[in-house]
Motif scaffolding. Sequence first.
Motif, PDB file in Angstrom:
ATOM      1  N   THR A  32       0.807  -1.203   0.000  1.00  0.00           N
ATOM      2  CA  THR A  32       0.000   0.000   0.000  1.00  0.00           C
ATOM      3  C   THR A  32       0.845   1.259   0.000  1.00  0.00           C
ATOM      4  O   THR A  32       1.881   1.338   0.661  1.00  0.00           O
ATOM      5  CB  THR A  32      -0.988   0.034   1.194  1.00  0.00           C
ATOM      6  N   ASP A  33       0.375   2.209  -0.770  1.00  0.00           N
ATOM      7  CA  ASP A  33       0.925   3.555  -0.761  1.00  0.00           C
ATOM      8  C   ASP A  33       0.632   4.175   0.620  1.00  0.00           C
ATOM      9  O   ASP A  33      -0.210   3.681   1.375  1.00  0.00           O
ATOM     10  CB  ASP A  33       0.233   4.344  -1.880  1.00  0.00           C
ATOM     11  N   LEU A  34       1.326   5.246   0.937  1.00  0.00           N
ATOM     12  CA  LEU A  34       1.109   5.934   2.211  1.00  0.00           C
ATOM     13  C   LEU A  34       0.356   7.259   2.031  1.00  0.00           C
ATOM     14  O   LEU A  34      -0.786   7.408   2.496  1.00  0.00           O
ATOM     15  CB  LEU A  34       2.462   6.171   2.898  1.00  0.00           C
ATOM     16  N   ASP A  35       0.999   8.215   1.347  1.00  0.00           N
ATOM     17  CA  ASP A  35       0.462   9.574   1.301  1.00  0.00           C
ATOM     18  C   ASP A  35      -0.848   9.665   0.540  1.00  0.00           C
ATOM     19  O   ASP A  35      -0.936   9.277  -0.624  1.00  0.00           O
ATOM     20  CB  ASP A  35       1.476  10.519   0.653  1.00  0.00           C
ATOM     21  N   ASN A  36      -1.843  10.188   1.214  1.00  0.00           N
ATOM     22  CA  ASN A  36      -3.181  10.379   0.670  1.00  0.00           C
ATOM     23  C   ASN A  36      -3.915   9.071   0.365  1.00  0.00           C
ATOM     24  O   ASN A  36      -5.026   9.088  -0.144  1.00  0.00           O
ATOM     25  CB  ASN A  36      -3.176  11.290  -0.577  1.00  0.00           C
ATOM     26  N   THR A  37      -3.258   7.947   0.693  1.00  0.00           N
ATOM     27  CA  THR A  37      -3.950   6.655   0.630  1.00  0.00           C
ATOM     28  C   THR A  37      -4.349   6.248   2.047  1.00  0.00           C
ATOM     29  O   THR A  37      -5.511   5.957   2.321  1.00  0.00           O
ATOM     30  CB  THR A  37      -3.045   5.575   0.004  1.00  0.00           C
ATOM     31  N   LEU A  38      -3.359   6.255   2.966  1.00  0.00           N
ATOM     32  CA  LEU A  38      -3.622   5.897   4.363  1.00  0.00           C
ATOM     33  C   LEU A  38      -3.801   7.137   5.235  1.00  0.00           C
ATOM     34  O   LEU A  38      -4.590   7.146   6.174  1.00  0.00           O
ATOM     35  CB  LEU A  38      -2.468   5.071   4.926  1.00  0.00           C
ATOM     36  N   GLY A 116      -3.549   2.333  -3.839  1.00  0.00           N
ATOM     37  CA  GLY A 116      -2.978   3.671  -3.895  1.00  0.00           C
ATOM     38  C   GLY A 116      -3.931   4.711  -4.450  1.00  0.00           C
ATOM     39  O   GLY A 116      -4.950   4.370  -5.055  1.00  0.00           O
ATOM     40  N   ASP A 117      -3.566   5.969  -4.247  1.00  0.00           N
ATOM     41  CA  ASP A 117      -4.438   7.075  -4.655  1.00  0.00           C
ATOM     42  C   ASP A 117      -3.972   7.747  -5.938  1.00  0.00           C
ATOM     43  O   ASP A 117      -4.543   8.750  -6.336  1.00  0.00           O
ATOM     44  CB  ASP A 117      -4.514   8.141  -3.549  1.00  0.00           C
ATOM     45  N   GLN A 118      -2.940   7.183  -6.587  1.00  0.00           N
ATOM     46  CA  GLN A 118      -2.467   7.812  -7.821  1.00  0.00           C
ATOM     47  C   GLN A 118      -2.371   6.820  -8.972  1.00  0.00           C
ATOM     48  O   GLN A 118      -1.750   5.757  -8.850  1.00  0.00           O
ATOM     49  CB  GLN A 118      -1.078   8.422  -7.607  1.00  0.00           C
ATOM     50  N   ILE A 119      -2.988   7.208 -10.084  1.00  0.00           N
ATOM     51  CA  ILE A 119      -2.974   6.366 -11.280  1.00  0.00           C
ATOM     52  C   ILE A 119      -1.553   6.217 -11.837  1.00  0.00           C
ATOM     53  O   ILE A 119      -1.121   5.119 -12.183  1.00  0.00           O
ATOM     54  CB  ILE A 119      -3.891   6.972 -12.380  1.00  0.00           C
ATOM     55  N   THR A 121       1.432   6.377 -10.633  1.00  0.00           N
ATOM     56  CA  THR A 121       2.480   5.680  -9.874  1.00  0.00           C
ATOM     57  C   THR A 121       1.970   4.335  -9.357  1.00  0.00           C
ATOM     58  O   THR A 121       2.459   3.278  -9.745  1.00  0.00           O
ATOM     59  CB  THR A 121       2.963   6.547  -8.695  1.00  0.00           C
ATOM     60  N   ASP A 122       0.959   4.399  -8.482  1.00  0.00           N
ATOM     61  CA  ASP A 122       0.478   3.185  -7.805  1.00  0.00           C
ATOM     62  C   ASP A 122      -0.193   2.204  -8.770  1.00  0.00           C
ATOM     63  O   ASP A 122       0.093   0.998  -8.759  1.00  0.00           O
ATOM     64  CB  ASP A 122      -0.543   3.559  -6.724  1.00  0.00           C
ATOM     65  N   ILE A 123      -1.103   2.725  -9.566  1.00  0.00           N
ATOM     66  CA  ILE A 123      -1.919   1.843 -10.416  1.00  0.00           C
ATOM     67  C   ILE A 123      -1.138   1.402 -11.654  1.00  0.00           C
ATOM     68  O   ILE A 123      -1.068   0.203 -11.952  1.00  0.00           O
ATOM     69  CB  ILE A 123      -3.246   2.549 -10.816  1.00  0.00           C
TER      70      ILE A 123
HETATM   71 MG   LIG Z   1      -0.232   8.682  -2.605  1.00  0.00          MG
END
Ligand SMILES: [Mg+2]
Length: 173
Positions: A32-38, A116-119, A121-123
């Motif tokens: 899991t991503d951290l910033d703005n995800t958790l 994650g909250d970003q397409i 990077t995370d997705i």
């Molecule tokens: Mg993030």
Amino acid sequence: MLKQFSPDKMLNTPFGITAEQLRKMGKTTILTDLDNTLLAWDQLDATDEVINWFTILKEEGIKVMIFSNNNEERVARVAKAINVPYLARAKKPLGANFRWALKEMGATPEETVMIGDQIMTDIFGGNRQKLTTIFVRPVKQTDGMATKLNRMMESIILKRLAKKNQIKWEESL
Ligand SMILES: [Mg+2]
């Protein structure tokens, strides 16, 4: 091309994800991503909501790693407080650290979800490694500077997905 950027699931929040749901999907492991995800990107410490979610997932046998592009100081502070493994400066969407993380967790791509909250990077990064990708709404509507360009590209992609009716926000898995 759009497929590489399409999340498998879109959730309003990650905190409703349960071990049981994951097991039904054949999943054992979360990156899991951290910033703005958790946590909001400018919130230093883990909230009770985050701590409780991790605690229950771990108790129920799900392996979890925080996998963040942010720096060591930021990521270690949160990860150590909740006692989960982490990687800072993960360089998402590049593949090398995804592969390192899976090895570290003893998991295959098929049994791993990336949240994650970003397409961009995370997705995108998770899809390239054939992980199941879960896109979540950002905790906070603003971002750090580094994220602004990614958000512009993301909004173009989300509009295209919407046109193809491939966008569906859900409450749970
Ligand atoms: Mg993030």
